[in-house]
Design an enzyme around this catalytic site. Structure first.
Site, PDB file in Angstrom:
ATOM      1  CG  MET A 246      -1.889  -1.199   1.189  1.00  0.00           C
ATOM      2  SD  MET A 246      -3.426  -0.938   2.078  1.00  0.00           S
ATOM      3  CE  MET A 246      -2.839  -0.673   3.736  1.00  0.00           C
TER       4      MET A 246
ATOM      5  CE1 TYR B 194       4.845   8.856   3.481  1.00  0.00           C
ATOM      6  CE2 TYR B 194       5.615   7.611   5.364  1.00  0.00           C
ATOM      7  CZ  TYR B 194       5.503   8.799   4.688  1.00  0.00           C
ATOM      8  OH  TYR B 194       6.056   9.939   5.211  1.00  0.00           O
TER       9      TYR B 194
ATOM     10  CG  HIS C  81       6.995  -1.502   2.101  1.00  0.00           C
ATOM     11  ND1 HIS C  81       6.803  -0.395   2.890  1.00  0.00           N
ATOM     12  CD2 HIS C  81       5.804  -2.148   2.068  1.00  0.00           C
ATOM     13  CE1 HIS C  81       5.537  -0.359   3.301  1.00  0.00           C
ATOM     14  NE2 HIS C  81       4.917  -1.417   2.830  1.00  0.00           N
TER      15      HIS C  81
ATOM     16  N   GLY D 231       4.957 -10.132   3.907  1.00  0.00           N
ATOM     17  CA  GLY D 231       5.651 -10.013   5.177  1.00  0.00           C
ATOM     18  C   GLY D 231       4.946 -10.794   6.279  1.00  0.00           C
TER      19      GLY D 231
ATOM     20  CG  MET E 163      10.675  -0.940  10.215  1.00  0.00           C
ATOM     21  SD  MET E 163      11.803  -0.665   8.857  1.00  0.00           S
ATOM     22  CE  MET E 163      13.299  -0.417   9.784  1.00  0.00           C
ATOM     23  CB  SER E 164       3.916  -0.143  10.602  1.00  0.00           C
ATOM     24  OG  SER E 164       2.639   0.286  10.175  1.00  0.00           O
TER      25      SER E 164
HETATM   26  P1  AMP Z   1       1.562  -2.746   3.495  1.00  0.00           P
HETATM   27  O1  AMP Z   1       2.109  -1.755   2.518  1.00  0.00           O
HETATM   28  O2  AMP Z   1       1.638  -2.307   4.911  1.00  0.00           O
HETATM   29  O3  AMP Z   1       0.214  -3.289   3.084  1.00  0.00           O
HETATM   30  O4  AMP Z   1       2.538  -3.991   3.438  1.00  0.00           O
HETATM   31  C1  AMP Z   1       2.924  -4.574   2.225  1.00  0.00           C
HETATM   32  C2  AMP Z   1       3.691  -5.823   2.526  1.00  0.00           C
HETATM   33  O5  AMP Z   1       4.819  -5.496   3.331  1.00  0.00           O
HETATM   34  C3  AMP Z   1       2.886  -6.872   3.312  1.00  0.00           C
HETATM   35  O6  AMP Z   1       3.207  -8.166   2.823  1.00  0.00           O
HETATM   36  C4  AMP Z   1       3.395  -6.675   4.718  1.00  0.00           C
HETATM   37  O7  AMP Z   1       3.290  -7.842   5.504  1.00  0.00           O
HETATM   38  C5  AMP Z   1       4.841  -6.326   4.458  1.00  0.00           C
HETATM   39  N1  AMP Z   1       5.417  -5.615   5.598  1.00  0.00           N
HETATM   40  C6  AMP Z   1       4.966  -4.460   6.151  1.00  0.00           C
HETATM   41  N2  AMP Z   1       5.729  -4.119   7.215  1.00  0.00           N
HETATM   42  C7  AMP Z   1       6.682  -5.079   7.333  1.00  0.00           C
HETATM   43  C8  AMP Z   1       7.759  -5.301   8.228  1.00  0.00           C
HETATM   44  N3  AMP Z   1       8.020  -4.479   9.229  1.00  0.00           N
HETATM   45  N4  AMP Z   1       8.511  -6.405   8.040  1.00  0.00           N
HETATM   46  C9  AMP Z   1       8.259  -7.268   7.057  1.00  0.00           C
HETATM   47  N5  AMP Z   1       7.259  -7.111   6.151  1.00  0.00           N
HETATM   48  C10 AMP Z   1       6.476  -6.031   6.292  1.00  0.00           C
END
Ligand code: AMP
Length: 286
Positions: A30, A32, A37, A147, A184-185
């Site tokens: 998503m 950012y 990522h 992740g 991380m988020s």
């Molecule tokens: P998102 O953009 O938050 O929807 O995440 C996209 C992908 O990145 C998903 O597969 C998440 O599980 C992975 N992801 C997000 N944060 C982390 C992290 N801290 N460590 C590993 N993978 C992550």
């Protein structure tokens, strides 16, 4: 690096690559971007010839009172970061191109979606599985990388791929953390300094559970009491769930064993909802 905004363009390019014998690894996101990522992109590059990153803040996985409007976005920043990785193409569709007028299909996984985030975010996982199915159909990847931070999402996607005979190999990456342990988020960008301290309640709760378990406390009732008190000792925290579950079925457990995952969701200051998880008895690779 190619940037595609429409499903048709993305699909045409992906088909050409497949016809020329190239394999594709997809990283759904998503946006950012943070180091988590970027690590997924590096893992994806090891898994196939070409990496495709999708960047789509999927409206159907957000509930009416959730943070769709406040979700951090910065396309130019993301493109600068992604250009430094071995990424062949970015797929960044508009909501209208993904959900045109008349759209009415939903893909959902039953049992795995009733626990944890499925309880407090009704409809969330149907939104995720629907959009991931669409991404798989558009990009037709050989491999998709997710992740372990979104541990329930990963279990649900593995189930969907198996149940629906989708020819995609799912690869996962352990949680990437800040130096102090915070997972991380993208949502961490919405934490002010006081909330950034409270955000540590999650990772420290996981470490505390591991320590108490090593000391012989394996009763989930006991551990839950300890963890709830720990998390609530940080100002502004509200527990969405702190659950000890079976890593495969996601069913609640009563006594900790090698299969037990502690899954946490905590709201910070009523605004930012964070998740974290980990095996209570860490695997040798963790
Ligand atoms: P998102 O953009 O938050 O929807 O995440 C996209 C992908 O990145 C998903 O597969 C998440 O599980 C992975 N992801 C997000 N944060 C982390 C992290 N801290 N460590 C590993 N993978 C992550």
């Amino acid at each position: 690096m190619e940037i595609f905004k429409s499903p048709e363009e993305m699909r045409g390019w992906a088909r050409e690559q497949a016809l020329s014998g190239k394999t594709i690894s997809l990283v759904p996101t998503m946006g950012y971007f943070h180091e988590g990522h970027l690590s997924l992109m590096r893992l994806a590059a090891q898994q196939g010839d070409l990496v495709v990153v999708s960047l789509f803040v999927n409206p159907t996985q957000f509930g009416p009172n959730e943070d769709l409007d406040r979700y951090p976005r910065d396309f130019e920043r993301d493109m600068t970061l992604v250009r430094q990785e071995k990424v062949a193409a970015v797929f960044a569709p508009t909501p209208e191109s993904m959900y045109p007028q008349g759209f009415q299909t939903e893909v959902s996984v039953r049992n795995l979606a009733i626990y944890l985030c499925g309880r407090t975010r009704p409809g969330h996982f149907a939104g995720v599985t629907t959009v991931v199915s669409k991404l798989f159909n558009i990009v037709q990847p050989d491999v998709a990388v997710f992740g372990e931070k979104d541990f329930q999402q990963l279990a649900i996607i593995r189930r969907m791929v198996c149940d629906m005979n989708i020819p995609v190999r799912i690869v996962s990456l352990p949680i990437v953390r800040e130096a102090d342990g915070l997972a991380m988020s993208s949502r961490n960008a919405n934490l002010d300094p006081a909330n950034r301290v409270a955000a540590l309640s999650l990772s420290t709760a996981l470490y505390l559970a591991r320590e108490r378990c090593r000391q012989g406390v394996t009763s989930v009732v006991e551990l839950t009491k300890i963890l709830e008190a720990h998390i609530l000792s940080f100002a502004g925290t509200a527990i969405d769930y702190a659950s000890f579950v079976d890593s495969e079925t996601l069913e609640p457990m009563t006594v900790v064993d090698e299969r037990t995952v502690l899954a946490l969701a905590v709201r910070i200051d009523g605004k930012v909802r964070l998740i974290d998880n980990g095996y209570v008895i860490p695997k040798p690779t963790n």
